[in-house]
Design an enzyme around this catalytic site. Structure first.
Site, PDB file in Angstrom:
ATOM      1  N   TYR A 144       0.846  -1.196   0.000  1.00 62.46           N
ATOM      2  CA  TYR A 144       0.000   0.000   0.000  1.00 62.46           C
ATOM      3  C   TYR A 144       0.879   1.242   0.000  1.00 62.46           C
ATOM      4  O   TYR A 144       1.916   1.293   0.675  1.00 62.46           O
ATOM      5  CB  TYR A 144      -0.894   0.009   1.236  1.00 62.46           C
ATOM      6  CG  TYR A 144      -1.748   1.251   1.367  1.00 62.46           C
ATOM      7  CD1 TYR A 144      -3.019   1.314   0.808  1.00 62.46           C
ATOM      8  CD2 TYR A 144      -1.276   2.376   2.046  1.00 62.46           C
ATOM      9  CE1 TYR A 144      -3.794   2.455   0.924  1.00 62.46           C
ATOM     10  CE2 TYR A 144      -2.044   3.517   2.161  1.00 62.46           C
ATOM     11  CZ  TYR A 144      -3.301   3.557   1.601  1.00 62.46           C
ATOM     12  OH  TYR A 144      -4.066   4.687   1.714  1.00 62.46           O
ATOM     13  N   GLU A 253      -3.315   7.628  -4.056  1.00 59.07           N
ATOM     14  CA  GLU A 253      -3.386   6.381  -3.290  1.00 59.07           C
ATOM     15  C   GLU A 253      -3.273   5.193  -4.229  1.00 59.07           C
ATOM     16  O   GLU A 253      -4.015   5.092  -5.208  1.00 59.07           O
ATOM     17  CB  GLU A 253      -4.704   6.327  -2.519  1.00 59.07           C
ATOM     18  CG  GLU A 253      -4.844   5.117  -1.631  1.00 59.07           C
ATOM     19  CD  GLU A 253      -6.182   5.101  -0.917  1.00 59.07           C
ATOM     20  OE1 GLU A 253      -6.195   4.740   0.268  1.00 59.07           O
ATOM     21  OE2 GLU A 253      -7.203   5.446  -1.534  1.00 59.07           O
TER      22      GLU A 253
END
Length: 445
Positions: A144, A253
């Protein structure tokens, strides 16, 4: 920090009459395929893919771009998360499918033009106008990665020279961005953050200095890469930061940021948001806006240069000034009501804008009463009053309207309302207005 925690950095909620209501932010959100194209221009590794808006375009893409692929990933394109676990109103399960190439046309045809419902769209869902066809990649490690504004140090909102001049001789936190990363990704990052907080790394970046090799190395080392080249990965992180800054992003993101079987670091799925205040210098990016994915009331408000955010209550609000609008919503809640919106007409609204504001409010079936709260400074009460009267005539108001006026030309404004012959409920102050609006819902007022 994580997908949900990052969202908390860039969004907030309003607790209205005991119900949490999400406030939509003033920022541009683009589709996955558009974000991939933008990242590719900055030298960031992304899967090979192409967007298609019809079965014919899907067929051509397979022939031209993926002639030798046995399997492809078909992703529905909507501005909401949770697509993979979503359900189409037609009955098709899942907005993301990994399938044999000879099945792509059939599945894409069942997605295009259909409404996909996910945990983020609400029960109304969103229409799929395009699908994104991507190569199927062999991912051996999923992580992530995100960049956002660091609100704890005020974010990159200061002018450098001004900041330097006003802070000379003092010790203050310098504005920063923050990179958030985790060696696990592709799944619920919120759960991982709760169970394994030590796996989450946060690297603040000084916006005046920019990202350094040391900053990027901290991120890469925290990702615990298994095979990707460390130096090449550091360069990828620096390119992501460059995109964030140069494109005026509020959020970048990537989930997952992945390693492939051939040891490449790749942005497998990304979400990018951009600051609406930068629209004047990011015209090529803001040209990507997809109004079909937005609340039509907010689209109409933007065209009329009004600040509107739809909520879930029953009392429509029209106010001048964001602070007064928030106070109005609070007072409505205090008296047991729920605001249906945030609508700020600003300090220089014209009569036509007031009419447009009423059209937007009355287009919401949930609105059972309208409260107009104007404090006339630059905005004159007589202009608002004329707009209210004309709007009431034009849209054939069928709900009670409560009006509280104070300030510049207030006497003229009240006279216009009185002489109109319309059944408008006037109020002496904000508390009185809110109380009357709540009572109007049950026909008491």
């Amino acid at each position: 920090m994580v997908r949900g925690l990052v969202n908390k950095l860039v969004s907030r909620s309003l607790n209205v009459a005991g119900k949490w209501q999400q406030q939509q932010l003033r920022r541009l959100n683009i589709h996955e395929y558009q974000g991939a194209e933008l990242m590719s221009k900055y030298g960031i590794n992304v899967p090979k893919g192409v967007a298609a808006g019809s079965v014919e375009e899907v067929r051509k893409a397979i022939q031209d771009v993926f002639p030798k692929e046995n399997e492809l990933v078909v992703k529905s394109q909507i501005l909401a998360g949770g697509r993979g676990l979503g359900t189409f109103k037609s009955g098709l399960k899942g907005g993301v499918h990994i399938i044999k190439t000879d099945q792509v046309e059939e599945i894409a045809g069942k997605m295009l033009g259909q409404i996909l419902v996910t945990k983020q769209t609400g029960p109304q869902g969103k229409v799929v106008s395009k699908v994104y066809l991507c190569e199927k990649m062999s991912l051996v490690n999923e992580m992530y990665f995100a960049i956002t504004l660091d609100r704890t140090s005020a974010g990159p909102d200061f002018h450098h020279d001004l900041f330097t001049s006003i802070t000379e001789g003092t010790t203050l936190l310098r504005p920063a961005m923050i990179i958030v990363a985790c060696s696990k990704g592709g799944t619920s990052i919120e759960d991982l953050a709760e169970k394994f907080p030590d796996m989450i790394i946060k690297v603040p970046i000084d916006v005046f200095q920019g990202i350094t090799d040391e900053d990027a190395a901290k991120v890469v080392d925290g990702l615990a890469l298994k095979g990707a080249d460390r130096n090449a990965s550091i360069e990828q992180v620096k390119k992501l930061y460059k995109l964030f800054c140069e494109c005026d992003c509020t959020l970048l993101e990537i989930n997952p940021l992945a390693e492939t079987s051939d040891n490449q670091l790749i942005a497998a799925d990304a979400k990018l948001n951009f600051d609406d205040n930068a629209a004047f210098r990011q015209k090529h990016i803001f040209a990507l806006r997809d109004p079909t994915q937005e609340d039509p009331r907010e689209v109409a408000a933007a065209k009329a240069d009004l600040n509107y955010i739809g909520l879930d209550g029953e009392i429509g609000c029209m106010v001048n000034g964001a602070g007064l609008a928030m106070a109005t919503m609070d007072i409505i809640k205090l008296h047991g009501g729920t605001p249906a919106n945030f609508l700020d007409v600003g300090g220089n609204a014209s009569e036509n804008q007031v009419v447009e504001a009423f059209k937007i409010l009355t287009a919401d079936d949930k609105v059972k009463a309208i409260l107009v709260n104007i404090f006339g400074g630059i905005m004159k009460c007589d202009v608002i009053a004329s707009g209210i009267v004309n709007a009431a005539k034009e849209v054939s108001l069928k709900v009670p309207v409560i009006v509280r006026l104070e300030g510049t030309n207030v006497d003229q404004g009240k006279r216009i309302l009185k002489d109109s012959g319309m059944k408008l409920i006037t109020a002496d102050d904000l508390d009185d207005a809110a109380e009357k609006a709540v009572k109007a819902l049950s026909g008491v007022c």
